[in-house]
Write a protein that holds these residues in place. Structure first.
Motif, mmCIF file in Angstrom:
data_model
loop_
_atom_site.group_PDB
_atom_site.id
_atom_site.type_symbol
_atom_site.label_atom_id
_atom_site.label_comp_id
_atom_site.label_asym_id
_atom_site.label_seq_id
_atom_site.Cartn_x
_atom_site.Cartn_y
_atom_site.Cartn_z
ATOM 1 N N THR A 1 31.694 59.871 43.584
ATOM 2 C CA THR A 1 31.977 58.864 44.606
ATOM 3 C C THR A 1 33.492 58.699 44.687
ATOM 4 O O THR A 1 34.214 59.168 43.810
ATOM 5 N N PRO A 2 33.996 58.010 45.675
ATOM 6 C CA PRO A 2 35.432 57.787 45.750
ATOM 7 C C PRO A 2 35.939 56.706 44.790
ATOM 8 O O PRO A 2 37.137 56.470 44.717
ATOM 9 N N ASP B 1 30.210 53.418 35.833
ATOM 10 C CA ASP B 1 28.943 52.688 35.787
ATOM 11 C C ASP B 1 29.042 51.462 36.683
ATOM 12 O O ASP B 1 30.030 50.732 36.618
ATOM 13 N N GLY B 2 28.025 51.235 37.518
ATOM 14 C CA GLY B 2 28.007 50.069 38.391
ATOM 15 C C GLY B 2 27.772 50.474 39.828
ATOM 16 O O GLY B 2 27.101 51.467 40.108
ATOM 17 N N ALA B 3 28.339 49.685 40.746
ATOM 18 C CA ALA B 3 28.168 49.955 42.176
ATOM 19 C C ALA B 3 29.522 50.265 42.794
ATOM 20 O O ALA B 3 30.515 49.614 42.498
ATOM 21 N N TRP C 1 26.952 53.314 46.537
ATOM 22 C CA TRP C 1 26.227 54.093 45.540
ATOM 23 C C TRP C 1 26.062 53.249 44.286
ATOM 24 O O TRP C 1 26.873 52.370 44.019
ATOM 25 N N VAL C 2 25.052 53.571 43.488
ATOM 26 C CA VAL C 2 24.951 53.073 42.116
ATOM 27 C C VAL C 2 25.189 54.285 41.233
ATOM 28 O O VAL C 2 24.593 55.351 41.446
ATOM 29 N N VAL C 3 26.117 54.138 40.264
ATOM 30 C CA VAL C 3 26.467 55.249 39.380
ATOM 31 C C VAL C 3 26.223 54.855 37.929
ATOM 32 O O VAL C 3 26.361 53.698 37.547
ATOM 33 N N ARG C 4 25.840 55.831 37.145
ATOM 34 C CA ARG C 4 25.625 55.685 35.701
ATOM 35 C C ARG C 4 26.228 56.910 35.033
ATOM 36 O O ARG C 4 25.830 58.035 35.334
ATOM 37 N N GLY C 5 27.190 56.703 34.147
ATOM 38 C CA GLY C 5 27.783 57.823 33.425
ATOM 39 C C GLY C 5 28.370 58.868 34.356
ATOM 40 O O GLY C 5 28.180 60.058 34.147
ATOM 41 N N ASP C 6 29.080 58.414 35.397
ATOM 42 C CA ASP C 6 29.712 59.300 36.388
ATOM 43 C C ASP C 6 28.719 60.078 37.240
ATOM 44 O O ASP C 6 29.099 61.017 37.920
#
Length: 178
Positions: free
Chosen positions: A64-65, A70-72, A82-87
């Protein structure tokens, strides 16, 4: 309590900073030193496979940009989140709408502060299902129109609003970039 929330929702956030993404690009290994004992008229023997350096790893690119792992992540210029976890992206990108002129969504990093499943906005007399608040001024992810800009909140479709509500933990980071 609702009067307090309505008053808080009308306040603005100042001094937010935009996050920066730093891509890591590995450098190529230096060339092997040239030995002076090898005659220039005859080619040097090819190095054995055990002497060949391994190829450099591929560049590390964030999915993502945003700079958080971790987070939104919210990118206002593309109306995506996006929701991201561990990149890694675990949900999204999803379409969003954000604050209209005069009610801009603030930029910066914010913690998830609270969640209200069936919230009602008194100032705007509108439902805010699946509200996940991330500023003290009342900015939240919630179910809302994907065609009409908000008064600062991040509108999501019903499924995405429920996902964010159920999967973002209190204290987790929400990063908003331009």
């Amino acid at each position: 309590m609702r009067m307090l929330l309505a008053a808080v929702a009308l306040m603005s956030v100042a001094g937010c900073t935009q996050g920066t993404v730093h891509a890591e690009t590995p450098t190529a290994p230096p060339p092997p030193p040239v030995s002076s004992s090898v005659p220039t008229s005859s080619p040097a023997p090819p190095p054995s496979s055990s002497e060949t350096p391994p190829p450099p790893p591929p560049p590390v690119v964030k999915p993502t940009p945003c700079s958080i792992s971790d987070g939104a992540c919210i990118q206002l210029s593309t109306n995506q989140s996006w929701v991201v976890r561990g990149d890694k992206i675990v949900y999204g990108p999803v379409q969003i709408t954000h604050g209209r002129k005069g009610f801009e969504t603030p930029l910066g990093d914010f913690p998830v502060l609270r969640k209200v499943k069936n919230e009602w906005s008194k100032p705007y007399n509108a439902p805010m299902p699946w509200s996940t608040y991330f500023t003290n001024s009342g900015i939240a992810f919630h179910e809302g129109s994907l065609t009409v800009p908000s008064h600062g909140c991040i509108h999501l479709d019903p499924a995405a609003a429920q996902y964010y509500f159920q999967n973002l933990a209190l204290g987790e980071t929400v990063q908003v970039i331009a």
